[in-house]
Enzyme design. Structure first.
Site, PDB file in Angstrom:
ATOM      1  N   SER A 139      29.185  -3.675  12.193  1.00 34.15           N
ATOM      2  CA  SER A 139      29.837  -3.512  13.498  1.00 34.15           C
ATOM      3  C   SER A 139      31.264  -3.023  13.292  1.00 34.15           C
ATOM      4  CB  SER A 139      29.853  -4.839  14.252  1.00 34.15           C
ATOM      5  OG  SER A 139      30.753  -4.726  15.337  1.00 34.15           O
ATOM      6  N   HIS A 167      26.849   0.016  14.053  1.00 35.48           N
ATOM      7  CA  HIS A 167      26.754  -0.734  15.316  1.00 35.48           C
ATOM      8  C   HIS A 167      28.080  -0.575  16.064  1.00 35.48           C
ATOM      9  CE1 HIS A 167      25.196  -3.934  17.964  1.00 35.48           C
ATOM     10  NE2 HIS A 167      26.451  -4.372  18.006  1.00 35.48           N
ATOM     11  N   ASP A 174      30.230  -1.430  19.520  1.00 36.66           N
ATOM     12  CA  ASP A 174      30.326  -2.364  20.638  1.00 36.66           C
ATOM     13  C   ASP A 174      31.210  -1.810  21.741  1.00 36.66           C
ATOM     14  OD1 ASP A 174      28.845  -4.757  19.698  1.00 36.66           O
ATOM     15  OD2 ASP A 174      30.269  -4.609  18.039  1.00 36.66           O
ATOM     16  N   MET A 223      32.846  -2.459  25.304  1.00 37.21           N
ATOM     17  CA  MET A 223      33.206  -3.576  26.200  1.00 37.21           C
ATOM     18  C   MET A 223      34.127  -3.082  27.304  1.00 37.21           C
ATOM     19  SD  MET A 223      34.141  -6.306  23.261  1.00 37.21           S
ATOM     20  CE  MET A 223      33.019  -6.694  21.930  1.00 37.21           C
ATOM     21  N   HIS A 240      25.816  -0.739  21.538  1.00 37.22           N
ATOM     22  CA  HIS A 240      25.590  -1.995  22.283  1.00 37.22           C
ATOM     23  C   HIS A 240      26.533  -1.999  23.482  1.00 37.22           C
ATOM     24  CE1 HIS A 240      26.217  -6.687  22.031  1.00 37.22           C
ATOM     25  NE2 HIS A 240      25.684  -6.314  23.173  1.00 37.22           N
ATOM     26  N   MET A 280      28.253  -3.558  26.518  1.00 40.81           N
ATOM     27  CA  MET A 280      28.615  -4.817  27.190  1.00 40.81           C
ATOM     28  C   MET A 280      29.445  -4.433  28.404  1.00 40.81           C
ATOM     29  SD  MET A 280      29.452  -6.932  23.743  1.00 40.81           S
ATOM     30  CE  MET A 280      29.433  -5.423  22.778  1.00 40.81           C
ATOM     31  N   MET A 338      21.784 -11.983  21.106  1.00 41.21           N
ATOM     32  CA  MET A 338      23.174 -12.335  20.812  1.00 41.21           C
ATOM     33  C   MET A 338      23.195 -13.747  20.228  1.00 41.21           C
ATOM     34  SD  MET A 338      25.086  -9.795  21.427  1.00 41.21           S
ATOM     35  CE  MET A 338      26.531 -10.696  20.854  1.00 41.21           C
ATOM     36  N   ASP A 385      22.885 -10.358  16.431  1.00 42.07           N
ATOM     37  CA  ASP A 385      24.280  -9.913  16.467  1.00 42.07           C
ATOM     38  C   ASP A 385      25.216 -11.077  16.780  1.00 42.07           C
ATOM     39  OD1 ASP A 385      26.639  -8.513  16.850  1.00 42.07           O
ATOM     40  OD2 ASP A 385      25.966  -7.427  18.639  1.00 42.07           O
TER      41      ASP A 385
HETATM   42  C1  DX5 Z   1      30.248  -9.305  19.788  1.00 44.71           C
HETATM   43  C2  DX5 Z   1      29.699  -8.011  19.264  1.00 44.71           C
HETATM   44  C3  DX5 Z   1      29.344  -8.044  17.828  1.00 44.71           C
HETATM   45  C4  DX5 Z   1      30.488  -8.350  16.890  1.00 44.71           C
HETATM   46  C5  DX5 Z   1      29.907  -8.926  15.642  1.00 44.71           C
HETATM   47  O1  DX5 Z   1      30.355  -9.222  21.156  1.00 44.71           O
HETATM   48  O2  DX5 Z   1      28.535  -7.662  19.980  1.00 44.71           O
HETATM   49  O3  DX5 Z   1      28.680  -6.851  17.429  1.00 44.71           O
HETATM   50  O4  DX5 Z   1      31.271  -7.242  16.590  1.00 44.71           O
HETATM   51  O5  DX5 Z   1      30.945  -9.337  14.805  1.00 44.71           O
HETATM   52  P1  DX5 Z   1      30.791 -10.581  13.808  1.00 44.71           P
HETATM   53  O6  DX5 Z   1      29.717 -10.227  12.850  1.00 44.71           O
HETATM   54  O7  DX5 Z   1      32.137 -10.693  13.196  1.00 44.71           O
HETATM   55  O8  DX5 Z   1      30.413 -11.790  14.644  1.00 44.71           O
HETATM   56 ZN    ZN Z   2      27.262  -5.927  19.203  1.00 42.85          ZN
END
Ligand code: DX5
Ligand code: ZN
Length: 215
Positions: free
Chosen positions: A8, A33, A35, A37, A66, A68, A137, A175
């Site tokens: 990620s 990956h 993220d 947000m 991903h 969010m 999650m 994740d």
């Molecule tokens: C959290 C994200 C994850 C995050 C994982 O909302 O979806 O992908 O970056 O990071 P670690 O492995 O540090 O929990």
């Molecule tokens: Zn993620």
């Protein structure tokens, strides 16, 4: 199937993003990956399409995006254009999840459904056959570096049972808080893909950590 690892980039060094992408390119990692947000669906804001597009221009592995965000349907084509190969949307943010998954596939991407820690696996009963992947999650989404919620292991097993019972080939991705201490139990429970942020980017030897997580 061999376990896939998707680092990620949320935990990468944004001042040296190109360097960290090269590390992943040259490692045994399978996917990137990413993220996304929006500060509304989750209490944090990360990065958007232009950054995804820039990453895509140098990434030599598929982009696993991903979302969010609220109203993800609005941006499906934009993420395709930015270079996403797999696009995952939260069941909690889609009013018409069936339609969202159809749109993702129609745009030419693999479609994933994401479940927050509190969302039961049985909410997938009548929709899982439309998904290429389910992302469970194992922390509350929004931040890297949180602690793995151990009840996720039972969710993974129940999801795996559902997939086998329905004769599907849906992949299971996990994740949040994944590291060397829990990777083995996560994979034994039935996970196919491990996402890891802090465990990889804060490791003293990230490529070696990727290799360890894969094995
Ligand atoms: C959290 C994200 C994850 C995050 C994982 O909302 O979806 O992908 O970056 O990071 P670690 O492995 O540090 O929990
Ligand atoms: Zn993620």
């Amino acid at each position: 199937m061999k376990t896939l690892v998707a680092p990620s980039l949320l935990s990468a060094d944004f001042l040296n993003l190109g360097r960290d992408i090269e590390m992943v390119n040259n490692s045994e990692a399978d996917w990137f990956h990413l993220d996304i947000m929006d500060g509304v669906f989750v209490p944090n804001i990360s990065f958007g399409m232009s950054v995804v597009s820039a990453i895509h221009s140098v990434a030599k592995k598929p982009l696993d995006v991903h979302l969010m965000i609220i109203q993800p349907d609005k941006y499906i084509q934009d993420f395709k254009d930015a270079g996403a190969s797999i696009l995952s949307v939260h069941i909690e943010s889609c009013q018409h999840l069936h339609r969202s998954l159809q749109s993702i596939k129609k745009a030419g991407m693999k479609a994933g459904i994401v479940l927050n820690p509190h969302t039961p696996v049985n909410s997938l009963e009548d929709i899982i056959n439309e998904a290429d992947m389910v992302l469970l999650m194992s922390v509350n989404p929004g931040f890297g570096g949180q602690k793995f919620i151990v009840q996720t292991l039972d969710k993974i097993s129940r999801l795996k049972e559902m997939i086998l019972r329905k004769n599907l080939t849906t992949l299971i991705e996990v994740d949040g808080g994944v590291d060397m201490n829990n990777a083995k139990s996560i994979v034994s429970a039935g996970a196919d893909i491990l996402v890891a942020g802090n465990a990889i980017f804060k490791a003293s030897n990230p490529p070696e950590m990727i290799k360890l997580l894969k094995s």
